[in-house]
Design a protein around this motif. Sequence first.
Motif, PDB file in Angstrom:
ATOM      1  N   THR A  23     -43.314  17.559  18.864  1.00 54.69           N
ATOM      2  CA  THR A  23     -42.384  16.605  18.249  1.00 54.69           C
ATOM      3  C   THR A  23     -43.175  15.516  17.536  1.00 54.69           C
ATOM      4  OG1 THR A  23     -40.811  16.996  20.034  1.00 54.69           O
ATOM      5  CG2 THR A  23     -40.481  15.013  18.699  1.00 54.69           C
ATOM      6  N   ALA A  25     -45.995  15.794  16.268  1.00 56.80           N
ATOM      7  CA  ALA A  25     -46.764  16.338  15.141  1.00 56.80           C
ATOM      8  C   ALA A  25     -45.943  16.415  13.848  1.00 56.80           C
ATOM      9  CB  ALA A  25     -47.284  17.734  15.494  1.00 56.80           C
ATOM     10  N   VAL A  26     -44.628  16.174  13.951  1.00 57.03           N
ATOM     11  CA  VAL A  26     -43.784  16.251  12.751  1.00 57.03           C
ATOM     12  C   VAL A  26     -44.061  15.042  11.855  1.00 57.03           C
ATOM     13  CG1 VAL A  26     -41.419  16.167  11.896  1.00 57.03           C
ATOM     14  CG2 VAL A  26     -41.969  17.541  13.910  1.00 57.03           C
ATOM     15  N   ARG A  29     -42.850  12.659   6.285  1.00 57.75           N
ATOM     16  CA  ARG A  29     -42.585  13.259   4.979  1.00 57.75           C
ATOM     17  C   ARG A  29     -41.682  14.478   5.129  1.00 57.75           C
ATOM     18  NH1 ARG A  29     -47.567  14.386   4.307  1.00 57.75           N
ATOM     19  NH2 ARG A  29     -47.337  16.562   4.847  1.00 57.75           N
ATOM     20  N   ARG A  30     -42.013  15.343   6.100  1.00 56.35           N
ATOM     21  CA  ARG A  30     -41.203  16.536   6.323  1.00 56.35           C
ATOM     22  C   ARG A  30     -39.817  16.185   6.859  1.00 56.35           C
ATOM     23  NH1 ARG A  30     -44.931  21.421   8.739  1.00 56.35           N
ATOM     24  NH2 ARG A  30     -46.297  21.246   6.939  1.00 56.35           N
ATOM     25  N   ARG A  31     -39.776  15.167   7.733  1.00 57.19           N
ATOM     26  CA  ARG A  31     -38.491  14.768   8.302  1.00 57.19           C
ATOM     27  C   ARG A  31     -37.565  14.234   7.207  1.00 57.19           C
ATOM     28  NH1 ARG A  31     -37.687  13.807  13.490  1.00 57.19           N
ATOM     29  NH2 ARG A  31     -39.904  13.474  13.812  1.00 57.19           N
ATOM     30  N   ALA A  33     -37.689  14.862   3.999  1.00 59.26           N
ATOM     31  CA  ALA A  33     -37.305  15.955   3.103  1.00 59.26           C
ATOM     32  C   ALA A  33     -36.199  16.809   3.730  1.00 59.26           C
ATOM     33  CB  ALA A  33     -38.527  16.815   2.776  1.00 59.26           C
ATOM     34  N   ALA A  34     -36.333  17.079   5.020  1.00 59.98           N
ATOM     35  CA  ALA A  34     -35.345  17.921   5.705  1.00 59.98           C
ATOM     36  C   ALA A  34     -33.988  17.221   5.775  1.00 59.98           C
ATOM     37  CB  ALA A  34     -35.839  18.266   7.109  1.00 59.98           C
ATOM     38  N   ARG A  35     -34.022  15.923   6.073  1.00 58.70           N
ATOM     39  CA  ARG A  35     -32.755  15.176   6.115  1.00 58.70           C
ATOM     40  C   ARG A  35     -32.118  15.134   4.728  1.00 58.70           C
ATOM     41  NH1 ARG A  35     -33.437   9.997  10.147  1.00 58.70           N
ATOM     42  NH2 ARG A  35     -33.582  11.195  12.073  1.00 58.70           N
ATOM     43  N   ALA A  37     -32.272  17.264   2.437  1.00 55.43           N
ATOM     44  CA  ALA A  37     -31.748  18.566   1.995  1.00 55.43           C
ATOM     45  C   ALA A  37     -30.223  18.600   2.068  1.00 55.43           C
ATOM     46  CB  ALA A  37     -32.344  19.694   2.849  1.00 55.43           C
ATOM     47  N   PRO A 111     -35.435  19.701  -5.244  1.00 56.82           N
ATOM     48  CA  PRO A 111     -35.176  18.402  -4.615  1.00 56.82           C
ATOM     49  C   PRO A 111     -36.074  17.309  -5.182  1.00 56.82           C
ATOM     50  CG  PRO A 111     -35.404  20.128  -2.958  1.00 56.82           C
ATOM     51  CD  PRO A 111     -35.829  20.729  -4.263  1.00 56.82           C
ATOM     52  N   GLY A 134     -43.220  24.905  -5.003  1.00 55.92           N
ATOM     53  CA  GLY A 134     -42.214  24.152  -4.257  1.00 55.92           C
ATOM     54  C   GLY A 134     -40.913  24.914  -4.103  1.00 55.92           C
ATOM     55  N   SER A 135     -39.902  24.257  -3.505  1.00 54.38           N
ATOM     56  CA  SER A 135     -38.586  24.870  -3.282  1.00 54.38           C
ATOM     57  C   SER A 135     -37.752  24.722  -4.545  1.00 54.38           C
ATOM     58  CB  SER A 135     -37.858  24.178  -2.132  1.00 54.38           C
ATOM     59  OG  SER A 135     -38.679  24.074  -0.996  1.00 54.38           O
TER      60      SER A 135
ATOM     61  N   TRP B  20     -26.208  16.373  10.869  1.00 55.91           N
ATOM     62  CA  TRP B  20     -27.296  17.098  10.217  1.00 55.91           C
ATOM     63  C   TRP B  20     -28.658  16.545  10.646  1.00 55.91           C
ATOM     64  CZ3 TRP B  20     -28.587  21.358   7.783  1.00 55.91           C
ATOM     65  CH2 TRP B  20     -29.785  21.390   7.072  1.00 55.91           C
ATOM     66  N   ASP B  21     -28.794  15.199  10.619  1.00 57.83           N
ATOM     67  CA  ASP B  21     -30.063  14.574  11.001  1.00 57.83           C
ATOM     68  C   ASP B  21     -30.440  14.942  12.438  1.00 57.83           C
ATOM     69  OD1 ASP B  21     -30.060  13.447   8.517  1.00 57.83           O
ATOM     70  OD2 ASP B  21     -29.606  11.401   9.190  1.00 57.83           O
ATOM     71  N   LEU B  28     -37.096  20.458  13.868  1.00 53.94           N
ATOM     72  CA  LEU B  28     -38.307  20.307  13.052  1.00 53.94           C
ATOM     73  C   LEU B  28     -39.592  20.675  13.809  1.00 53.94           C
ATOM     74  CD1 LEU B  28     -38.100  17.131  10.765  1.00 53.94           C
ATOM     75  CD2 LEU B  28     -38.790  19.419  10.076  1.00 53.94           C
ATOM     76  N   PRO B  29     -39.700  20.305  15.099  1.00 55.24           N
ATOM     77  CA  PRO B  29     -40.921  20.704  15.817  1.00 55.24           C
ATOM     78  C   PRO B  29     -41.085  22.220  15.890  1.00 55.24           C
ATOM     79  CG  PRO B  29     -39.775  18.962  17.006  1.00 55.24           C
ATOM     80  CD  PRO B  29     -38.839  19.415  15.920  1.00 55.24           C
ATOM     81  N   ASP B  47     -43.535  22.859   1.733  1.00 56.89           N
ATOM     82  CA  ASP B  47     -42.612  23.607   0.876  1.00 56.89           C
ATOM     83  C   ASP B  47     -41.769  24.589   1.691  1.00 56.89           C
ATOM     84  OD1 ASP B  47     -43.520  22.245  -1.319  1.00 56.89           O
ATOM     85  OD2 ASP B  47     -44.845  23.834  -2.036  1.00 56.89           O
ATOM     86  N   THR B  51     -37.735  24.568   2.125  1.00 63.58           N
ATOM     87  CA  THR B  51     -36.894  25.726   1.804  1.00 63.58           C
ATOM     88  C   THR B  51     -36.032  26.128   3.004  1.00 63.58           C
ATOM     89  OG1 THR B  51     -38.442  26.560   0.129  1.00 63.58           O
ATOM     90  CG2 THR B  51     -36.912  28.150   1.068  1.00 63.58           C
ATOM     91  N   TRP B  53     -34.815  24.257   5.367  1.00 62.16           N
ATOM     92  CA  TRP B  53     -33.682  23.324   5.557  1.00 62.16           C
ATOM     93  C   TRP B  53     -32.665  23.449   4.423  1.00 62.16           C
ATOM     94  CZ3 TRP B  53     -33.157  22.047  10.282  1.00 62.16           C
ATOM     95  CH2 TRP B  53     -34.287  21.958  11.108  1.00 62.16           C
ATOM     96  N   LEU B  54     -33.141  23.688   3.211  1.00 58.01           N
ATOM     97  CA  LEU B  54     -32.206  23.914   2.100  1.00 58.01           C
ATOM     98  C   LEU B  54     -31.407  25.200   2.339  1.00 58.01           C
ATOM     99  CD1 LEU B  54     -34.589  22.926  -0.829  1.00 58.01           C
ATOM    100  CD2 LEU B  54     -32.423  21.788  -0.309  1.00 58.01           C
TER     101      LEU B  54
END
Lengths: 154, 194
Positions: A23, A25-26, A29-31, A33-35, A37, A111, A134-135, B20-21, B28-29, B47, B51, B53-54
């Motif tokens: 957890t 290690a996340v 930036r990734r968090r 981006a995921a939110r 999305a 995105p 990228g995506s 969603w969050d 995510l982990p 990337d 992808t 999550w999208l």
Amino acid sequence: MSEWDELSDDELVALVGEAVAETDAVSDRRREAARGAFAWRSVDEELAELLHDSALEASAAVRSSAEGPRTLSYAGAGLTLELEIDGADVLGEVVGAEVGATGVSVALQRPGVDEVTAPVDAAGFFRFAAVGQGSVRFVVSAGESSLTTPWVTL
Amino acid sequence: MTEQLSTLVPAARGGDQHAWDTIVDRFLPLVGAIIRGHRLSEADGDDVSQTVWLRLVEHLGDLREPAALPGWIRTTTRNECLRLLAARGRVRPVDPQEDDGLRLDAVEDDVADAGLLVVERRQLLREALAELPDARRALLLLLVEVPPIAYEEISRRLGIPIGSIGPTRARALEQLRRTRALRGFGPDLVGGMS
């Protein structure tokens, strides 16, 4: 008894530590981006079907030594979309009844970047230059028909 | 107590950003661990994560069984990793002159599968932790801090006597073993089952 009952308390604490470390290690930036999305959520979008991705066939580990560019094809809404990833450029062809009419276009969405649109020529071809990695997803607009591809990593 | 997937998934489908969050934070982990297992570059890993999550945003509408979500995420992340590795030309090409070429690929796949079991177990442990009452979870989290935190400090932060830390730790671990996640009633991590 479950496998967890067979572990000593110290062993279980060690595993908890490893789980918690993942957890930590996340990256933010990734968090973020995921939110973010979730902004791409759309209620009744009809997605094109992926017919072919040369990268999926390559991942079966059986391929010839000849290494061509990656190719993808999608179908939906009476249209077919063929893509060829040529370095940073994307070359494409739209096949369908509407092709040849004026006003057929393809949008490249990703995105955090403004949408880019390319016109489809009379023969059905289009091109995006310097797309990079990228995506991404592609949306074909042809008269009444519209085709949206699933997201894919270039 | 934490929110269940059976609540979160329909809420996200309905447009609830908080739901969603919460889903993102919970998985995510797992996505990150699978990406690490495939040894992608940091940029490629970002990337693939994006992808996945999208794709999940696209997929929410037809995900009828919320319990299948962890399995879907795991499978999709793994597939997107393999796809990107192939697109980058990093799949080991098979040379017909080299008779053990295929076997080596098979071994690499087995190693990746063993790695998946480990990441699944860690995901179950995180789910189990989330099921614990706040005070017990807080104690376990302090006990696994790196570098370790002295009992005096844990005692001060949680407002419990030093002498009760050991017994409380034992009870918290026993409760952890009894959680739905660790008893096998948690979300379906294998995927595919309804």
